[in-house]
Scaffold this active site. Structure first.
Site, mmCIF file in Angstrom:
data_model
loop_
_atom_site.group_PDB
_atom_site.id
_atom_site.type_symbol
_atom_site.label_atom_id
_atom_site.label_comp_id
_atom_site.label_asym_id
_atom_site.label_seq_id
_atom_site.Cartn_x
_atom_site.Cartn_y
_atom_site.Cartn_z
ATOM 1 C CG HIS A 231 -1.999 -0.954 1.215
ATOM 2 N ND1 HIS A 231 -3.241 -0.716 0.665
ATOM 3 C CD2 HIS A 231 -2.027 -2.213 1.671
ATOM 4 C CE1 HIS A 231 -3.989 -1.785 0.808
ATOM 5 N NE2 HIS A 231 -3.281 -2.721 1.413
ATOM 6 C CE LYS B 21 -6.121 13.777 0.762
ATOM 7 N NZ LYS B 21 -6.118 12.614 -0.098
ATOM 8 N NE ARG B 22 -3.592 9.574 10.541
ATOM 9 C CZ ARG B 22 -3.251 8.611 11.378
ATOM 10 N NH1 ARG B 22 -4.019 7.541 11.529
ATOM 11 N NH2 ARG B 22 -2.162 8.694 12.101
ATOM 12 C CE LYS C 179 -2.256 10.496 3.537
ATOM 13 N NZ LYS C 179 -2.880 9.683 2.480
ATOM 14 C CB THR D 223 -9.992 5.080 -1.130
ATOM 15 O OG1 THR D 223 -9.502 5.387 0.175
ATOM 16 C CG2 THR D 223 -9.330 3.818 -1.647
ATOM 17 C CE LYS E 25 -13.927 6.091 0.734
ATOM 18 N NZ LYS E 25 -13.112 6.031 1.956
#
Ligand code: AZC
Length: 828
Positions: free
Chosen positions: A370, A562-563, A568, A670, A674
């Site tokens: 992952h 998100k985390r 990110k 992911t 969404k």
């Protein structure tokens, strides 16, 4: 509760439907007989509980049927081993999947209760950190929906992911006590308890005929108690289980010690044992590196492998059958210990010879990677291994020796560098066991989670392994379940879809294409946008209730959830916000569509920079939201305690989805799926699944910006100099310098300086400054498009309509055909 066989509307799906009166009776019965209360005394928690118990009656019936169906046919099943299952709430989801949501809503209304309010009573099952754990939850939903025999195996953590609060803008972690009032969804199965050895030493016995035999004398034993959570497939043809292991002391307490007066000592072992399943490690992507974490992983793998073999042995006596009946999917390297544990059981306890056992293992395990982040590739020190799992270390050494001799030496004779690179053991001062190498060497398939990620796994992460095993590395692009992430979370849009393309899109998401021709239909656009508006109104209420901030639903809701991780790039979003704020302060008439920037993210408790970014965003929010000069054109809200149930409200309310990782670093994502599914437009880099989304949606209907994977590599090779961007872009410079002042932290200059330092002095590892200008341009385009509501609606519809591929049912079909070779066994 009585059940009827068929739902009249969709005859292809056997639905255990109940009448409103039956549901009412069921709930009242559970209040009386299950909870010993009545409708006048019961609070909402009790009503929620009673409703869950009534629903369980429908679920258990199907669970038993599924069990008989699978056990009777001795089917091949997949066992999904994951240290994380981020399930969220189950009531609304189970009602939807049983197709009794409406009738239950009506039943409760008749009893004076609001179903939505009761759903909000349910604590999230937060047994995961982020993407990996939520993916596991989507996958078990799809496995059940598609009628595949499958079991999820995980840990029954006493505390799920920590609860996040803010104190003066800083993240504070509080324990999550999700089972404080019990959990109506779980069933304890004491008949399947497992005993798990730890520590101790290995004795070698020599037998003249059979050779050396190893006996592990454990120093301690844990008891693994299974808790089963039924997983209801949509249409309820199949109800599988998620089996979670709780650790307990093998004896409640030591009687001898107790009798001798050592009350305290006798309790010590109990509490030590219980520690193993006490907490979920709150690390996303980084390795906790603790003895407890290794024990946790082994405990859960050993319980699961023993359970798998117990079920296998019920119907089989030939070990050759094991790989035919059992597929074990390792969700990242966290469950790697299942490999040496299966070897140990087959060799030491079942008496198989090494080659036979190894052959079985190689046909049984598959592994999903992952992440490419080096810090997330798990390694354990040999010393720790030797202490906790001495027999497993021997087995790993032997697997490694044979691999190096029989595979690596044959391919690259005499090449010691190759051996050092591929060895399971990393030779350094502190020798380490590399779990990913063990997985790749053993597994018959290894997959990445999006096309670009899987390519990078081949070329950058495991190039030598790819050369050795050219067919082993494959791709399965992630997906999300449309049951939770559209049907349940966005009832307005779901109803519009039902009316426009029929209600079977829930099971066949490709049907969403049916709305594409409607993208330019002004009536459809209007309805689509009205639904979005309504979802924004709901979100605005939540924002007001939780933070006190008022936001206008006419503003663009720009969301990053998100985390929190530097790759990110929430900090890139942050500097964009500062840029807009500065422009507004310099020119109060600066022409921009009002924006509400929404954030939700937890930072790993030990991750300093991530926590600094949260703090900075909160401080900036304080300032911006109270600055009357900017006339409400800008709002910034960081919602505390981001979790699945909050996500369910945020995705449907978003206009803009921020997917802005440095290219090459987000394996898939992911959340990106969404958002689009719920009609948000993406501003994103060509990274992870964004790339495949662009293929489906059309790049022109997204806001793509920034360096590509190859450009990132080139820039890093040439030598990246963040100061060049700083000195060449006055606006960027002024924004970064602002962070050094006390503007956002009055009286305390420098409190936000670490963010600037990380972007300049510390090298800006994630290339925020390189992508800044192009990010700003993308946001300009967003602003321009939003002014034309019809054009915006068109794109939003084109986004949602193109999401068919990003459905976890498709992912599971890919796994089933490419990796597991699994057949469906729905209840007839
Ligand atoms: C995540 C990846 O970061 C994310 O890109 C991906 O979508 C998700 O897995 C599901 O595949 N990884 C994790 O959550 N954690 C680790 C250890 O990789």
């Amino acid at each position: 509760m009585a059940t009827k066989k068929m739902n009249k509307k969709t005859e292809s799906v056997a639905v255990p439907s109940v009448t409103c009166a039956e549901m009412q009776q069921g709930i009242i019965d559970r209040l009386h007989k299950g909870l010993a209360t009545d409708k006048n005394k019961a609070n909402n928690k009790a009503w929620w509980n009673a409703t869950c118990l009534a629903v369980n009656e429908l679920v258990f019936e199907k669970l038993t049927k599924t069990h008989h169906n699978h056990a009777g046919k001795d089917t091949r099943a997949v066992n999904y081993l994951s240290l994380e299952f981020l399930m969220g709430r189950l009531l609304s989801n189970n009602l939807q999947n049983l197709q009794v949501f409406k009738v239950t809503e009506e039943a409760l209304k008749g009893l004076g209760k609001d179903l939505y309010e009761l759903c909000d009573e349910e604590p999230d099952m937060a047994l995961g950190n982020g993407g990996l754990g939520r993916l596991a939850a989507c996958f078990i939903d799809s496995l059940a929906t598609l009628g595949y025999p499958a079991i999820g195996y995980g840990i029954h953590y006493e505390h799920g992911l920590f609860k996040q609060e803010f104190q003066d803008g800083r993240q504070i972690e509080r324990p999550d006590t999700w089972r404080e009032y019990g959990n109506p969804w779980e069933i304890c199965r004491p008949e399947s308890i497992q005993l798990i050895p730890l520590y101790g030493y290995v004795e070698t016995l020599y037998d003249p005929t059979e050779g050396a035999k190893k006996i592990w004398h454990a120093g301690q034993k844990l008891k693994g108690v299974p808790w089963d959570i039924p997983i209801v497939g949509y249409g309820a043809k199949t109800v599988n289980i998620l089996r979670l292991w709780e650790s307990r002391a093998s004896e409640a307490f030591d009687w001898d010690v107790f009798n001798a007066g050592g009350y305290v000592d006798s309790q010590a072992e109990k509490s030590r044992a219980e520690t193993v399943s006490k907490v979920l490690y709150p690390n996303d992507s980084t390795d906790a590196g603790k003895e407890l974490r290794l024990i946790q992983q082994y405990f859960f793998c050993a319980c699961s492998v023993k359970d798998i073999l117990r079920r296998f042995k019920r119907a089989n006596s030939d070990w050759n059958e094991l790989p035919k009946k059992v597929a074990i999917q390792l969700n990242d390297t966290h469950p790697t210990m299942a490999i040496p544990e299966l070897m140990r059981i087959l060799i030491d306890l079942e008496g198989l010879d090494w080659d036979f056992a190894w052959d079985i293992c190689q046909k049984t395990f598959a592994y999903t990677n992952h992440t490419l982040l080096p810090e997330a590739l798990e390694k354990w020190s040999v010393g720790l291994f030797e202490k906790v799992l001495p027999r497993h270390l021997e087995i790993i050494y032997e697997i490694n020796a044979q691999f190096l001799k029989n595979v690596v030496e044959k391919k690259w004779p005499g090449d010691d560098q190759k051996k050092a690179k591929l060895s399971i053991i990393e030779e350094s001062d502190n020798r380490m066991v590399r779990m990913a190498n063990l997985c790749v060497i053993t597994a018959y398939k290894v997959n990445g989670v999006a096309a670009v990620h899987s390519e990078l796994v081949k070329t950058d992460l495991f190039p030598e392994f790819h050369e050795l095993f050219p067919t082993k590395l494959v791709n399965v692009t992630n997906g999300v379940t449309p049951r939770r992430w559209l049907k349940t979370c966005n009832p307005g849009l779901a109803t519009l879809l039902d009316e426009t393309i029929g209600d079977d899109w829930v099971l066949n998401l490709d049907k969403l294409k049916g709305i594409l021709p409607k993208a330019t239909d002004s009536k459809f656009q209007q309805r689509f946008m009205d639904i979005k508006k309504q979802n924004k109104v709901e979100m605005a209420k939540i924002i007001k209730e939780t933070t006190g901030v008022e936001v206008s639903v006419d503003a663009i809701f720009d969301v990053q959830i998100k985390r929190l991780h530097e790759y990110k790039r929430q900090q890139l979003n942050l500097i964009h916000i500062l840029t807009l704020y500065k422009r507004l302060l310099e020119n109060p008439d600066y022409d921009m569509v009002p924006r509400v920037f929404l954030f939700g993210a937890k930072a790993a408790p030990g991750y300093h920079m991530a926590k600094e970014i949260i703090f900075a965003l909160n401080k900036i929010a304080d300032k911006v939201n109270n600055d009357t000069r900017i006339k409400d054109k800008l709002k910034v809200v960081f919602l505390p305690n981001y979790r699945v149930s909050l996500a369910e409200k945020m995705f449907p309310a978003a206009d803009i989805s921020e997917q802005i990782s440095t290219a090459g670093l987000e394996a898939s994502g992911t959340g990106n799926m969404k958002f689009s599914l719920n009609g948000a437009l993406t501003v994103g880099t060509m990274d992870g699944a964004n790339i495949e989304m662009a293929e489906e949606i059309g790049e022109q209907h997204m806001f793509i910006f920034g360096l590509s994977v190859d450009e990132v590599k080139d820039l890093k090779t040439k030598g990246y100099k963040p100061y060049d961007y700083y000195y060449n872009n006055p606006e960027l410079k002024s924004v970064l310098d602002w962070l050094d002042s006390d503007f956002f932290t009055p009286g305390h200059p420098g409190l936000l300086s670490d963010i600037k330092r990380s972007l300049l002095e510390w090298g800006d590892e994630y290339l925020c400054l390189a992508d800044y200008a192009s990010y700003l341009e993308a946001h300009q385009k967003i602003d321009a498009l939003y002014r034309d509501q019809a054009a915006w609606a068109e794109k939003a519809i084109l986004n949602a309509g193109a999401m068919g591929k990003f459905n976890s049912d498709r992912s599971i079909e890919d796994y089933a055909s490419k990796i597991w070779k699994l057949k469906k066994f729905p209840i007839a």
